[in-house]
Design an enzyme around this catalytic site. Structure first.
Site, PDB file in Angstrom:
ATOM      1  N   ASN A  18       0.855  -1.198   0.000  1.00  0.00           N
ATOM      2  CA  ASN A  18       0.000   0.000   0.000  1.00  0.00           C
ATOM      3  C   ASN A  18       0.892   1.250   0.000  1.00  0.00           C
ATOM      4  OD1 ASN A  18      -1.425   2.270   1.097  1.00  0.00           O
ATOM      5  ND2 ASN A  18      -3.099   0.896   1.612  1.00  0.00           N
ATOM      6  N   HIS A  21       0.908   6.232   1.920  1.00  0.00           N
ATOM      7  CA  HIS A  21       1.623   7.191   2.758  1.00  0.00           C
ATOM      8  C   HIS A  21       2.799   7.872   2.056  1.00  0.00           C
ATOM      9  CE1 HIS A  21      -1.254   6.575   5.721  1.00  0.00           C
ATOM     10  NE2 HIS A  21      -0.963   5.301   5.911  1.00  0.00           N
ATOM     11  N   ARG A  29       3.026  18.957   1.722  1.00  0.00           N
ATOM     12  CA  ARG A  29       3.484  20.216   1.131  1.00  0.00           C
ATOM     13  C   ARG A  29       2.663  20.622  -0.091  1.00  0.00           C
ATOM     14  NH1 ARG A  29       8.669  22.263   2.677  1.00  0.00           N
ATOM     15  NH2 ARG A  29       8.528  22.100   4.928  1.00  0.00           N
ATOM     16  N   HIS A  54      -5.687   3.644  -1.625  1.00  0.00           N
ATOM     17  CA  HIS A  54      -7.025   3.970  -1.112  1.00  0.00           C
ATOM     18  C   HIS A  54      -7.377   5.378  -1.578  1.00  0.00           C
ATOM     19  CE1 HIS A  54      -9.746   4.151   2.769  1.00  0.00           C
ATOM     20  NE2 HIS A  54     -10.393   4.509   1.671  1.00  0.00           N
ATOM     21  N   ARG A  56      -9.554   8.053  -1.001  1.00  0.00           N
ATOM     22  CA  ARG A  56     -10.533   8.438   0.028  1.00  0.00           C
ATOM     23  C   ARG A  56     -11.414   9.553  -0.503  1.00  0.00           C
ATOM     24  NH1 ARG A  56      -8.680   6.400   5.428  1.00  0.00           N
ATOM     25  NH2 ARG A  56     -10.529   7.434   6.188  1.00  0.00           N
ATOM     26  N   ARG A  60      -7.271  12.785   0.940  1.00  0.00           N
ATOM     27  CA  ARG A  60      -6.203  13.268   1.824  1.00  0.00           C
ATOM     28  C   ARG A  60      -4.815  12.764   1.409  1.00  0.00           C
ATOM     29  NH1 ARG A  60      -7.457  10.028   7.353  1.00  0.00           N
ATOM     30  NH2 ARG A  60      -9.485  10.938   7.016  1.00  0.00           N
ATOM     31  N   GLU A  81      -8.686   0.370  -2.783  1.00  0.00           N
ATOM     32  CA  GLU A  81      -9.548   0.411  -1.593  1.00  0.00           C
ATOM     33  C   GLU A  81     -10.453   1.614  -1.733  1.00  0.00           C
ATOM     34  OE1 GLU A  81      -7.268   0.775   1.943  1.00  0.00           O
ATOM     35  OE2 GLU A  81      -6.126  -1.009   1.541  1.00  0.00           O
ATOM     36  N   THR A 112      -8.254   3.409   8.444  1.00  0.00           N
ATOM     37  CA  THR A 112      -9.477   2.601   8.492  1.00  0.00           C
ATOM     38  C   THR A 112      -9.536   1.886   9.843  1.00  0.00           C
ATOM     39  OG1 THR A 112      -9.010   2.219   6.165  1.00  0.00           O
ATOM     40  CG2 THR A 112     -10.827   0.985   7.119  1.00  0.00           C
ATOM     41  N   GLU A 162     -10.946  -9.544   3.168  1.00  0.00           N
ATOM     42  CA  GLU A 162      -9.657  -9.172   3.757  1.00  0.00           C
ATOM     43  C   GLU A 162      -9.894  -9.012   5.251  1.00  0.00           C
ATOM     44  OE1 GLU A 162      -7.414  -5.917   2.028  1.00  0.00           O
ATOM     45  OE2 GLU A 162      -6.365  -5.604   3.931  1.00  0.00           O
ATOM     46  N   HIS A 202      -3.657  -4.696   7.878  1.00  0.00           N
ATOM     47  CA  HIS A 202      -3.792  -3.561   8.781  1.00  0.00           C
ATOM     48  C   HIS A 202      -2.908  -3.731  10.010  1.00  0.00           C
ATOM     49  CE1 HIS A 202      -5.357   0.033  10.603  1.00  0.00           C
ATOM     50  NE2 HIS A 202      -5.853   0.317   9.420  1.00  0.00           N
TER      51      HIS A 202
HETATM   52  N1  PXP Z   1      -5.860  -3.175   4.212  1.00  0.00           N
HETATM   53  C1  PXP Z   1      -6.823  -2.227   4.268  1.00  0.00           C
HETATM   54  C2  PXP Z   1      -8.195  -2.582   3.823  1.00  0.00           C
HETATM   55  C3  PXP Z   1      -6.530  -0.926   4.712  1.00  0.00           C
HETATM   56  O1  PXP Z   1      -7.503   0.008   4.759  1.00  0.00           O
HETATM   57  C4  PXP Z   1      -5.192  -0.614   5.067  1.00  0.00           C
HETATM   58  C5  PXP Z   1      -4.857   0.789   5.474  1.00  0.00           C
HETATM   59  O2  PXP Z   1      -4.967   1.614   4.372  1.00  0.00           O
HETATM   60  C6  PXP Z   1      -4.239  -1.630   4.972  1.00  0.00           C
HETATM   61  C7  PXP Z   1      -4.600  -2.912   4.566  1.00  0.00           C
HETATM   62  C8  PXP Z   1      -2.803  -1.377   5.297  1.00  0.00           C
HETATM   63  O3  PXP Z   1      -2.678  -1.067   6.648  1.00  0.00           O
HETATM   64  P1  PXP Z   1      -1.298  -0.555   7.200  1.00  0.00           P
HETATM   65  O4  PXP Z   1      -1.013   0.757   6.534  1.00  0.00           O
HETATM   66  O5  PXP Z   1      -1.525  -0.447   8.674  1.00  0.00           O
HETATM   67  O6  PXP Z   1      -0.271  -1.591   6.816  1.00  0.00           O
END
Ligand code: PXP
Length: 250
Positions: A18, A21, A29, A54, A56, A60, A81, A112, A162, A202
């Site tokens: 993922n 971030h 910025r 994701h 959103r 964000r 996502e 989430t 999931e 997660h």
């Molecule tokens: N799976 C889902 C459905 C999520 O919403 C997230 C967070 O965006 C993740 C996995 C990944 O979680 P983490 O960033 O804590 O590894």
């Protein structure tokens, strides 16, 4: 030999990286760097099996242009996502990710926070899944390790669940963690019994991932925050490769 490697790869737990971030840092910025698409390419170079992002409702981190570019550039598997709302269903139907993961979304949350409530919104979610299937998109539902919710996910036509591993990951004691792991194992076996494929994610990190990666019925782990955090110090390719190694050794 090639066939043998293909069978081994098929049996191994897949890693979806993922990259949200990376976009979070860029948005801090409001500029153009770091580029999440570049992170996705590096993750694939280090043998990530898929890329997760994701989109959103409040945009964000990941932006619409990121999703469009990712669809064009990545060569593995794109997992989008999103909330089960009309705006997102339209976007998914246009972009065609390989997989959509339906997640709950609250604007004020930092991430989430829990699995999707399926039982109480079966008919609405069933329509969303039908539309996505008509667009040749597989559908996963992010869900707590709760058999009632999983059964409902099966009934409305989800392909994959999931399992939310947040409670496991945030456990403060070994006992609590082991209890949460047992719940995840039971939920996984139940889901497989009713014909669903199982992923998990997660809060997974370099210390706790093996407890989940060792559950062989779980086919894919989706991991973001810990990999991007490590990548800040060691680089994206090394951070992904280290996570792949831990998963493969579990
Ligand atoms: N799976 C889902 C459905 C999520 O919403 C997230 C967070 O965006 C993740 C996995 C990944 O979680 P983490 O960033 O804590 O590894």
């Amino acid at each position: 030999m090639q066939r043998f490697s293909a069978i081994i790869a098929f049996l191994m737990t897949r890693l979806g990286v993922n990259i949200d971030h990376v976009a979070t840092i860029r948005q801090a910025r409001g500029g153009v760097e770091p580029e999440p698409v570049a992170a996705a390419i590096l993750a694939e170079t280090a043998w990530a099996d898929g890329i997760v992002c994701h989109l959103r409702e409040d945009r964000r981190h990941i932006q619409d242009r990121d999703l469009e570019l990712l669809r064009k550039i990545i060569t593995t598997h794109l997992n989008l996502e999103m909330a089960a709302v009309n705006e997102m269903v339209k976007i998914a139907s246009k972009i065609h990710p390989n997989l959509v993961t339906l997640v709950p979304e609250r604007r004020e949350e930092l991430t989430t926070e829990g699995g999707l409530e399926v039982v109480k919104q079966k008919s609405r979610l069933k329509k969303v899944i039908k539309t996505l299937h008509e667009n040749d998109i597989e559908v996963s539902i992010f869900i707590d390790p709760d058999t009632e919710q999983i059964e409902a996910a099966g009934e409305i036509g989800a392909d994959i669940i999931e399992i939310h591993t947040g409670m496991y990951a945030n456990s403060l004691t070994r006992n609590k963690m082991e209890n949460e792991r047992k719940k995840i194992i039971n939920a996984t076996l139940f889901a497989k019994k009713i014909g669903l494929k199982v992923s998990a994610g997660h809060g997974l990190n370099y210390k706790n991932v093996q407890g989940i990666a060792s559950i062989k019925e779980i086919e894919e782990l989706n991991i973001g925050h810990s990999i991007i955090s490590r990548a800040v110090f060691v680089g994206m390719e090394k951070a992904v490769a280290e996570m792949k190694r831990l998963i493969n050794e579990a």
